[in-house]
Structure formats: structure tokens, C-alpha cells
Design a protein around this motif. Structure first.
Motif, PDB file in Angstrom:
ATOM      1  N   ASP B 237      20.923  38.727  46.182  1.00  0.00           N
ATOM      2  CA  ASP B 237      21.635  38.176  45.029  1.00  0.00           C
ATOM      3  C   ASP B 237      22.048  39.228  44.011  1.00  0.00           C
ATOM      4  O   ASP B 237      22.565  38.883  42.947  1.00  0.00           O
ATOM      5  N   SER B 238      21.807  40.496  44.312  1.00  0.00           N
ATOM      6  CA  SER B 238      22.142  41.527  43.331  1.00  0.00           C
ATOM      7  C   SER B 238      23.655  41.687  43.220  1.00  0.00           C
ATOM      8  O   SER B 238      24.340  42.065  44.173  1.00  0.00           O
ATOM      9  N   VAL B 239      24.174  41.380  42.023  1.00  0.00           N
ATOM     10  CA  VAL B 239      25.621  41.466  41.788  1.00  0.00           C
ATOM     11  C   VAL B 239      26.105  42.903  41.977  1.00  0.00           C
ATOM     12  O   VAL B 239      27.159  43.147  42.560  1.00  0.00           O
ATOM     13  N   VAL B 240      25.292  43.857  41.495  1.00  0.00           N
ATOM     14  CA  VAL B 240      25.698  45.261  41.585  1.00  0.00           C
ATOM     15  C   VAL B 240      25.823  45.686  43.056  1.00  0.00           C
ATOM     16  O   VAL B 240      26.813  46.303  43.453  1.00  0.00           O
ATOM     17  N   VAL B 241      24.820  45.346  43.843  1.00  0.00           N
ATOM     18  CA  VAL B 241      24.853  45.726  45.258  1.00  0.00           C
ATOM     19  C   VAL B 241      26.043  45.071  45.957  1.00  0.00           C
ATOM     20  O   VAL B 241      26.797  45.730  46.685  1.00  0.00           O
ATOM     21  N   LEU B 242      26.232  43.762  45.723  1.00  0.00           N
ATOM     22  CA  LEU B 242      27.343  43.062  46.363  1.00  0.00           C
ATOM     23  C   LEU B 242      28.686  43.655  45.944  1.00  0.00           C
ATOM     24  O   LEU B 242      29.570  43.886  46.767  1.00  0.00           O
ATOM     25  N   ASN B 243      28.820  43.913  44.649  1.00  0.00           N
ATOM     26  CA  ASN B 243      30.075  44.464  44.133  1.00  0.00           C
ATOM     27  C   ASN B 243      30.379  45.831  44.757  1.00  0.00           C
ATOM     28  O   ASN B 243      31.477  46.077  45.254  1.00  0.00           O
ATOM     29  N   ASN B 244      29.366  46.716  44.739  1.00  0.00           N
ATOM     30  CA  ASN B 244      29.603  48.068  45.239  1.00  0.00           C
ATOM     31  C   ASN B 244      29.817  48.076  46.749  1.00  0.00           C
ATOM     32  O   ASN B 244      30.610  48.866  47.269  1.00  0.00           O
ATOM     33  N   LEU B 245      29.123  47.183  47.438  1.00  0.00           N
ATOM     34  CA  LEU B 245      29.328  47.078  48.882  1.00  0.00           C
ATOM     35  C   LEU B 245      30.738  46.559  49.182  1.00  0.00           C
ATOM     36  O   LEU B 245      31.433  47.090  50.063  1.00  0.00           O
ATOM     37  N   ALA B 246      31.175  45.566  48.429  1.00  0.00           N
ATOM     38  CA  ALA B 246      32.523  45.027  48.624  1.00  0.00           C
ATOM     39  C   ALA B 246      33.578  46.104  48.369  1.00  0.00           C
ATOM     40  O   ALA B 246      34.528  46.266  49.143  1.00  0.00           O
ATOM     41  N   LEU B 252      37.222  51.051  52.931  1.00  0.00           N
ATOM     42  CA  LEU B 252      37.237  51.349  54.366  1.00  0.00           C
ATOM     43  C   LEU B 252      38.291  50.515  55.091  1.00  0.00           C
ATOM     44  O   LEU B 252      38.408  50.581  56.315  1.00  0.00           O
ATOM     45  N   GLY B 253      39.009  49.679  54.333  1.00  0.00           N
ATOM     46  CA  GLY B 253      40.064  48.866  54.933  1.00  0.00           C
ATOM     47  C   GLY B 253      39.580  47.538  55.491  1.00  0.00           C
ATOM     48  O   GLY B 253      40.334  46.838  56.159  1.00  0.00           O
ATOM     49  N   ARG B 254      38.310  47.198  55.218  1.00  0.00           N
ATOM     50  CA  ARG B 254      37.766  45.940  55.750  1.00  0.00           C
ATOM     51  C   ARG B 254      37.741  44.885  54.647  1.00  0.00           C
ATOM     52  O   ARG B 254      36.672  44.456  54.204  1.00  0.00           O
ATOM     53  N   ASN B 255      38.931  44.474  54.226  1.00  0.00           N
ATOM     54  CA  ASN B 255      39.022  43.595  53.058  1.00  0.00           C
ATOM     55  C   ASN B 255      38.490  42.189  53.311  1.00  0.00           C
ATOM     56  O   ASN B 255      38.018  41.540  52.381  1.00  0.00           O
ATOM     57  N   ASP B 256      38.543  41.714  54.559  1.00  0.00           N
ATOM     58  CA  ASP B 256      38.031  40.364  54.835  1.00  0.00           C
ATOM     59  C   ASP B 256      36.521  40.292  54.574  1.00  0.00           C
ATOM     60  O   ASP B 256      36.034  39.395  53.892  1.00  0.00           O
ATOM     61  N   GLU B 257      35.812  41.291  55.116  1.00  0.00           N
ATOM     62  CA  GLU B 257      34.362  41.347  54.869  1.00  0.00           C
ATOM     63  C   GLU B 257      34.079  41.508  53.377  1.00  0.00           C
ATOM     64  O   GLU B 257      33.174  40.874  52.826  1.00  0.00           O
ATOM     65  N   ALA B 258      34.892  42.371  52.737  1.00  0.00           N
ATOM     66  CA  ALA B 258      34.700  42.638  51.315  1.00  0.00           C
ATOM     67  C   ALA B 258      34.880  41.370  50.496  1.00  0.00           C
ATOM     68  O   ALA B 258      34.107  41.090  49.567  1.00  0.00           O
ATOM     69  N   LEU B 259      35.882  40.590  50.843  1.00  0.00           N
ATOM     70  CA  LEU B 259      36.170  39.381  50.071  1.00  0.00           C
ATOM     71  C   LEU B 259      35.012  38.383  50.157  1.00  0.00           C
ATOM     72  O   LEU B 259      34.599  37.804  49.150  1.00  0.00           O
ATOM     73  N   ALA B 260      34.455  38.231  51.358  1.00  0.00           N
ATOM     74  CA  ALA B 260      33.329  37.308  51.520  1.00  0.00           C
ATOM     75  C   ALA B 260      32.157  37.715  50.620  1.00  0.00           C
ATOM     76  O   ALA B 260      31.502  36.873  50.008  1.00  0.00           O
ATOM     77  N   LEU B 261      31.922  39.039  50.519  1.00  0.00           N
ATOM     78  CA  LEU B 261      30.805  39.520  49.695  1.00  0.00           C
ATOM     79  C   LEU B 261      31.080  39.341  48.208  1.00  0.00           C
ATOM     80  O   LEU B 261      30.227  38.889  47.450  1.00  0.00           O
ATOM     81  N   ILE B 262      32.297  39.697  47.789  1.00  0.00           N
ATOM     82  CA  ILE B 262      32.582  39.667  46.355  1.00  0.00           C
ATOM     83  C   ILE B 262      32.643  38.233  45.850  1.00  0.00           C
ATOM     84  O   ILE B 262      32.360  37.962  44.684  1.00  0.00           O
ATOM     85  N   GLU B 263      32.945  37.298  46.745  1.00  0.00           N
ATOM     86  CA  GLU B 263      32.936  35.901  46.302  1.00  0.00           C
ATOM     87  C   GLU B 263      31.521  35.426  45.996  1.00  0.00           C
ATOM     88  O   GLU B 263      31.319  34.591  45.122  1.00  0.00           O
ATOM     89  N   ARG B 264      30.550  36.024  46.691  1.00  0.00           N
ATOM     90  CA  ARG B 264      29.157  35.727  46.342  1.00  0.00           C
ATOM     91  C   ARG B 264      28.794  36.367  44.999  1.00  0.00           C
ATOM     92  O   ARG B 264      27.973  35.848  44.249  1.00  0.00           O
ATOM     93  N   ALA B 265      29.403  37.542  44.708  1.00  0.00           N
ATOM     94  CA  ALA B 265      29.041  38.268  43.483  1.00  0.00           C
ATOM     95  C   ALA B 265      29.617  37.632  42.225  1.00  0.00           C
ATOM     96  O   ALA B 265      29.030  37.741  41.155  1.00  0.00           O
ATOM     97  N   ILE B 284      40.572  43.390  45.439  1.00  0.00           N
ATOM     98  CA  ILE B 284      40.549  43.104  46.887  1.00  0.00           C
ATOM     99  C   ILE B 284      41.677  42.135  47.249  1.00  0.00           C
ATOM    100  O   ILE B 284      42.385  42.332  48.245  1.00  0.00           O
ATOM    101  N   LEU B 285      41.858  41.119  46.397  1.00  0.00           N
ATOM    102  CA  LEU B 285      42.947  40.163  46.656  1.00  0.00           C
ATOM    103  C   LEU B 285      44.303  40.874  46.651  1.00  0.00           C
ATOM    104  O   LEU B 285      45.158  40.614  47.493  1.00  0.00           O
ATOM    105  N   ARG B 286      44.497  41.781  45.683  1.00  0.00           N
ATOM    106  CA  ARG B 286      45.752  42.538  45.617  1.00  0.00           C
ATOM    107  C   ARG B 286      45.966  43.337  46.896  1.00  0.00           C
ATOM    108  O   ARG B 286      47.041  43.353  47.475  1.00  0.00           O
ATOM    109  N   ARG B 287      44.902  44.021  47.317  1.00  0.00           N
ATOM    110  CA  ARG B 287      45.022  44.849  48.520  1.00  0.00           C
ATOM    111  C   ARG B 287      45.343  43.999  49.748  1.00  0.00           C
ATOM    112  O   ARG B 287      46.077  44.422  50.623  1.00  0.00           O
ATOM    113  N   MET B 288      44.756  42.793  49.795  1.00  0.00           N
ATOM    114  CA  MET B 288      45.017  41.915  50.944  1.00  0.00           C
ATOM    115  C   MET B 288      46.462  41.433  50.933  1.00  0.00           C
ATOM    116  O   MET B 288      47.123  41.363  51.966  1.00  0.00           O
ATOM    117  N   GLY B 289      46.956  41.128  49.717  1.00  0.00           N
ATOM    118  CA  GLY B 289      48.342  40.696  49.577  1.00  0.00           C
ATOM    119  C   GLY B 289      49.296  41.766  50.059  1.00  0.00           C
ATOM    120  O   GLY B 289      50.279  41.499  50.753  1.00  0.00           O
TER     121      GLY B 289
END
Lengths: 119, 292
Positions: B237-246, B252-265, B284-289
Motif C-alpha cells: 500500500d505504499s504510495v511512494v513505492v507504487l508511484n516510483n515503480l509506475a 521502460l515503455g511498459r505503460n499498461d503495467e504502470a497504469l495498473a500500479l498508479i491507479e492503486r496509488a 502515464i495517460l499522456r504517454r499512452m495517448g
């Protein structure tokens, strides 16, 4: 003179705080220092206090014979807590100096006296 | 405190670090000499003359304690102030770490501050051994040493290479020491220090974030990801960890995985880092767009 300086400093800081929100270099990585500080509300206040402590310490170092660059470099290696503790107390803080030849002799004499006569 | 009566449990009764170098001090410069002693012992390339510019204050004709701690960081050594206890001093020396101490060798109102390096002790003989001033091996009785050390409130420090923890280190104390070293030390040194810290205290989330941030700053995104994933497994549940991981995954170009994590954060709105998480979310949303 001091109040003019404080005034200018406060104005500068007020502008600086509006223009430069506390951020690390990277776009969205949260910095280690930020995680270390318990509450974000405290952060802005600490930034100002810390800035003041640092400039005060740099000034005192210069007054004690360091050039401006050396003073800045030396303060840069200190943490916020360390600068906060040191600021304004440099003249009173212990400064390790002497090999203690003479003083040690005095000490030896003192101990001879202490153990020979006090017991 | 009666060392003669109660020797701390688990400490050898004798130790001497004979290989610790000796730098006889120049005028008033016991600070640079003491610091060079422990730094060179850990393999740093430095001389007392060079340290004068970091720790000597001309008008005070001496060196401040804060500067002794701060200057070590320039050589990528983690300086750690020991707890003010005789037992901790002995434990560090017995573990092979020479300890810088601040003594007041004056008497009564005459203060005479002096740095020396404790390199050994002998309980049966009741003596400590110091590299001190112009004396290579000063033997000093426990009682006399304690009398001179007490006035600095038992101030003592070690300077250790980043992968080596002080034996008496505490979790918050050593974490603060690493983060202090990060200010001016090399990035690689911070990485070794945080890694060693996490081996001893694997649950510490700040150290994980610190290590990952160092990797990220060097462009080692895969390593940053590995560290943050390990942290996220322990602190889901650590917002910092989730944010930095996202953020790392997105880079790294893996925006789908990143989005799932940041939505938890962005869910817990009361976190002090909620604003940062929302920024990352938007990025992340901008990059996906853009990539579509």
C-alpha cells in the motif's frame, strides 16, 4: 543593517517559494528526502528554516577565516539537522585542536593528587 | 561507570588494531590527523594536509564535530556517530573499526579539546590504546580516558566504507548516515550502502526507495524496478513505492503495467504524496495517448 538583510532575504524566499515548488529533478519520482520528512505540510517551513540556517552558518564560517567557496562547500556536506544544530553556535562548539602535551601533564598531576589525597 | 568492575558482555577482553596508520599531527591539527587515520585505514586516498581544507577552522584553531562527520562523506565513507556508551566504543574497536573520540584534556575551567583515534584496549591491564597527537601508541588508563571523554558527552564516530555496517548501528541512525553521505558522496557508494542496509533491515521502505532512486538516477531502470518490486511485495500500500515503480515502468515503455500500479496509488487521497501520484497518473495517460 540586520533587518534590511532579513527583509531582503524574506522577500527573496517568498518569491522563491512561489516560483519553485519543492520538487526533485525527476518528473515524477518521489525523492528520498521527501520520504524521510514525516509530513509534507512541514516541508515548506523546513525549507525556509534550513535555508536560513545554512546562510547563517556560511557567514559564520567566513567570519572564522574560510573563503566563500570553502564555506559553501563545507556546509553542503552537512545534513539539515546538523546545520540546524550548528547555526549560531559555532563560536561555542568544541573545536578539537591540541595534542594536549601540557594539559595531559596537568591531568597526571591532578590524578596523582586525586588518588593520593582524596581517598 | 566502573569498567573495571563490569566488563560489557560479549566483548573480547583484549583487542588492538595494529595496522591502523599513524599521522602525527601538525600544529593544532589533530582533527585532520585523526580523520586521515580512519579514512586511510578504510582505503581512502587522502592526507591530513588535504583534510585541513575540509575540517580546520583557522580562527578557532581546531575542528568542529559536525565537520568531522561531514568531511568523511566527501570520500564516500559513511560517518556514523556512536551512542555515547563505553560498551559501544569497545564493540566497534573489537569489530575492527578504529573510533575517533573527542576528549577534553584540560582541567576544570580550562578546556583543551582534542581528537584521537582509539585502536585497542586491554582489560587486564586496564588500558586503552590511542593514536593521539604526536604519539603513535598512547596507552591510557580507563579512568583517565573516561575523565577526558566524559566532557564531550562521550562523543565518538567511525568512518566506514559504504558496504560495511558499524557493529552498533541502529536502523534509523544508519539510514540517516547513508542519506547524509548521499549529499556529497558518489552514487555508487550510496548504492552499496543502501544494499548493505537492506540486507540487515530488509523491511525498510525508505532505504528501498533510496536505493531505487539511486539506480534510477544512473539510468539503471531494470535494477530500480527489481528493488521497487521487492519493496512493493512487502509494502503493497505504499504510495511512494507504487508511484516510483509506475514511473520506472513507464520509462521502460511498459505503460499498461504502470497504469495498473498508479491507479492503486491514487486511491488513498489523504497521503502526502497523493499530488505526486496524480501527476504520475496524468503523465502515464499522456504517454499512452501518444503511443496510440
Amino acid at each position: 543593517m540586520k533587518s534590511t538583510l532579513t527583509n531582503m532575504l524574506c522577500r527573496f524566499l517568498a518569491i522563491a517559494m512561489v516560483m519553485l515548488p519543492f520538487q526533485t529533478g525527476q518528473a515524477s519520482m518521489i525523492g528520498t528526502d521527501q520520504v524521510n520528512s514525516a509530513a509534507a505540510v512541514q516541508l515548506d517551513r523546513n525549507v525556509v528554516l534550513n535555508y536560513l540556517s545554512r546562510s547563517q552558518t556560511i557567514n559564520q564560517f567566513q567570519a572564522l577565516g574560510l573563503d566563500a567557496q570553502a564555506a559553501r562547500d563545507r556546509v553542503a556536506a552537512m545534513t539539515d539537522d546538523e546545520v540546524g544544530t550548528l547555526a549560531g553556535k559555532i563560536h561555542a562548539a568544541p573545536a578539537g585542536a591540541d595534542g594536549g602535551g601540557l594539559a595531559l601533564l596537568v591531568l597526571v598531576v591532578f590524578f596523582i593528587w586525586y588518588f593520593a589525597f582524596r581517598r | 561507570m566502573g569498567l573495571r568492575d563490569t566488563w560489557p558482555a560479549g566483548v573480547a577482553v583484549q583487542a588492538e588494531l595494529r595496522e591502523v596508520p599513524f599521522f602525527p599531527q601538525q600544529d593544532y591539527q589533530c582533527g585532520p590527523a585523526a580523520l586521515a587515520t580512519t579514512l586511510v585505514h578504510t582505503g581512502a586516498q587522502v592526507t591530513p594536509e588535504e583534510l585541513v581544507k575540509w575540517v580546520y577552522l583557522p580562527a578557532r584553531q581546531g575542528s568542529l564535530q559536525t565537520e568531522m562527520l561531514a568531511a568523511s562523506r566527501r570520500y564516500s565513507r559513511v560517518s556514523y556517530q556512536l551512542a555515547p556508551r563505553f560498551a559501544d566504543l569497545l564493540r566497534e574497536v573489537a569489530a575492527g573499526n578504529p573510533v575517533i573520540v573527542l576528549q577534553d584534556t584540560g582541567v576544570g575551567p580550562i578546556a583543551n579539546w582534542h581528537y584521537a583515534v582509539v585502536i585497542g584496549f586491554d582489560y587486564p591491564a586496564g588500558e586503552l590504546y590511542l593514536r593521539s597527537g604526536e604519539t603513535k601508541r598512547l596507552a591510557i588508563p580507563f579512568t583517565v580516558f573516561e575523565y577526558t571523554w566524559k566532557k564531550s558527552h562521550y562523543w565518538a564516530m567511525v568512518t566506514l566504507p559504504p558496504g560495511r555496517l558499524p557493529l552498533t548501528a541502529t536502523e534509523p541512525g544508519y539510514l540517516a548516515a547513508i542519506s547524509a553521505m548521499e549529499r556529497v558522496g558518489e552514487a555508487r557508494a550510496a548504492i552499496s550502502a543502501y544494499s548493505a542496509f537492506l540486507e540487515r533491515w530488509p523491511d525498510n521502505v525508505v532505504a528501498s526507495v533510496g536505493l531505487a532512486n539511486r539506480y534510477y538516477a544512473l539510468g539503471a531502470l531494470k535494477e530500480a524496478e527489481f528493488v521497487l518490486r521487492r519493496a512493493a511485495a512487502r509494502h503493497p500500500d505504499s504510495v511512494v513505492v507504487l508511484n516510483n515503480l509506475a514511473q520506472t515502468l513507464s520509462d521502460l515503455g511498459r505503460n499498461d503495467e504502470a497504469l495498473a500500479l498508479i491507479e492503486r496509488a491514487v486511491q488513498p487521497d489523504e497521503s502526502p504524496f497523493a499530488a505526486a501520484a496524480r501527476d504520475t497518473h496524468a503523465l502515464i495517460l499522456r504517454r499512452m495517448g501518444r503511443s496510440k
